[in-house]
Scaffold this motif. Structure first.
Motif: not given
Length: 427
Positions: A197-203, A207-208, A237-242
């Protein structure tokens, strides 16, 4: 734009349209009539006609929105052919309420933007083989149309937080649709392994929210590709929506179908290139037709095709993914397996659902133990059953609910989710 006069004149009668179609002279006749109509509002008929090559869908979306919201920026000059519908009855959903609404349409009507000196129309005209919709764009100069296109792009940015653009591959081509976001998911709603979770949201943040400065500083191409895989119901899907809810950039969803073609691939990437920086979600990417996979891979490898695109692919069946997608840098940089929830995750999920208001701590601990092997989707179904029983009976038989759901889970493993039947969809 004020109320449309029901007596708005038409440029062509049905008789005239039949008499002149389908030769080039008929189209020339229509263009002449449009210019005459524009002259009444602008004072001149010195307008250029611009070709619409299929890549300017945003222009018509903005026009439709302006017309439906009765913006004063655009004026209805005239209708094109008489005895052709110019308004439509549509279903309307507002929260929990459903109803109908009457909407003005853009088909068969000539609209004018005085500020930009631009006029637009979509005309359905008769040909020997049937009706055909023609798109016409009029502008006083190249500078006028450029300024109008800048306006269109700025308008597109206005609703990115409330809508997702859905591209669906249809038999006749790509069909784009704006879908309003009705439920919001925060990062706190995502329950998964903390490291991933930390890695994905850091990316996502690099990026944004920081405008890509990290990529520029370290000379890294400004594009990112993540592949999320795992069994149905475990949070893709929950991850993508967040992610969509935590950024202020456009989000597009591409629905691959049996009609996905080399043309639709080019059309989708052409459309999203004007939305960057943005997120592109490709659900069930393993379903990409084999005949077009090479075209898709070549598009991903293009020098600028992914510039500014944060690509997220999802699949329930990673074994069916073309190895070429993840075995070459620049396509999907990282692949993450979203596994079933651990006991700690199940406890966290049930507590977030506020089951503590219905059950004792002892019952919740029993639920956590009894739901070993359950997905998040099944835990959600468990919550619904508990809430329903409590609402009607003011008591809950935890053991019986878990037994029923476990039997259903067993049936899914034996048949529904075995891969021998069609997929049940994306959770």
């Amino acid at each position: 734009m004020g109320k449309m006069n029901m007596k708005t004149k038409t440029l062509l009668s049905i008789t005239e349209s039949k008499a002149h179609m389908p030769d080039q002279h008929a189209l020339n006749f229509l263009v002449k009539k449009c210019k005459e109509g524009i002259k009444e509002h602008s004072g001149t008929d010195d307008y250029h006609l611009y070709l619409e090559d299929g890549t300017s869908q945003e222009m018509w979306e903005v026009l439709e929105e302006d017309v439906q919201e009765k913006k004063t920026d655009v004026k209805l000059i005239s209708h094109i052919v008489d005895h052709v519908a110019t308004r439509s009855i549509a279903s309307e959903e507002s929260g929990k309420h459903h109803g109908f609404t009457v909407k003005p349409g853009i088909l068969n009507s000539l609209f004018y933007y005085p500020e930009f000196n631009v006029a637009l129309t979509q005309a359905s005209l008769m040909h020997g083989f049937g009706d055909m919709i023609h798109h016409f764009i009029f502008a006083g100069s190249d500078e006028d149309i450029k300024q109008f296109l800048d306006y269109v792009q700025a308008r597109k940015k206005e609703y990115i937080k409330n809508y997702v653009t859905v591209f669906t591959d249809m038999e006749h081509g790509v069909e784009p649709e704006k879908v309003k976001i009705t439920s919001y998911v925060t990062r706190d709603d995502v329950i998964m392994e903390s490291k991933i979770k930390k890695q994905i949201f850091r990316f996502v943040d690099e990026f944004f929210t920081k405008n890509g400065t990290f990529f520029e500083q370290y000379n890294i191409p400004y594009k990112r590709g993540l592949l999320l895989y795992g069994k149905p119901g475990n949070g893709k899907t929950t991850m993508v929506k967040s992610i969509a809810n935590s950024i202020s950039s456009p989000v597009a969803y591409w629905q691959i179908t049996e009609f996905t073609s080399s043309y639709s691939i080019q059309e989708v990437f052409s459309s999203i290139s004007r939305m960057t920086p943005m997120v592109l979600v490709i659900e069930d990417i393993d379903s990409m037709p084999e005949l077009v996979r090479s075209v898709f891979l070549n598009t991903l490898d293009g020098a600028t095709s992914k510039e500014g695109i944060f690509l997220i692919g999802t699949t329930n069946y990673p074994e069916q993914i073309d190895p070429a997608l993840i075995n070459r840098a620049g396509r999907f940089d990282r692949a993450y397996e979203l596994k079933g929830p651990t006991a700690a995750m199940r406890s966290d999920y049930l507590i977030k659902k506020k089951l503590t208001e219905l059950l004792s701590d002892e019952d919740i601990n029993a639920l956590v133990e009894a739901t070993d092997g359950f997905s998040f989707a099944q835990l959600n179904e468990l919550y619904k059953n508990v809430a329903l029983d409590w609402y009607y009976d003011r008591q809950v038989n935890v053991e019986e609910i878990c037994k029923d759901l476990r039997e259903e889970n067993s049936r899914e493993k034996d048949g529904w989710m075995s891969g021998e039947v069609s997929k049940l969809g994306f959770y």
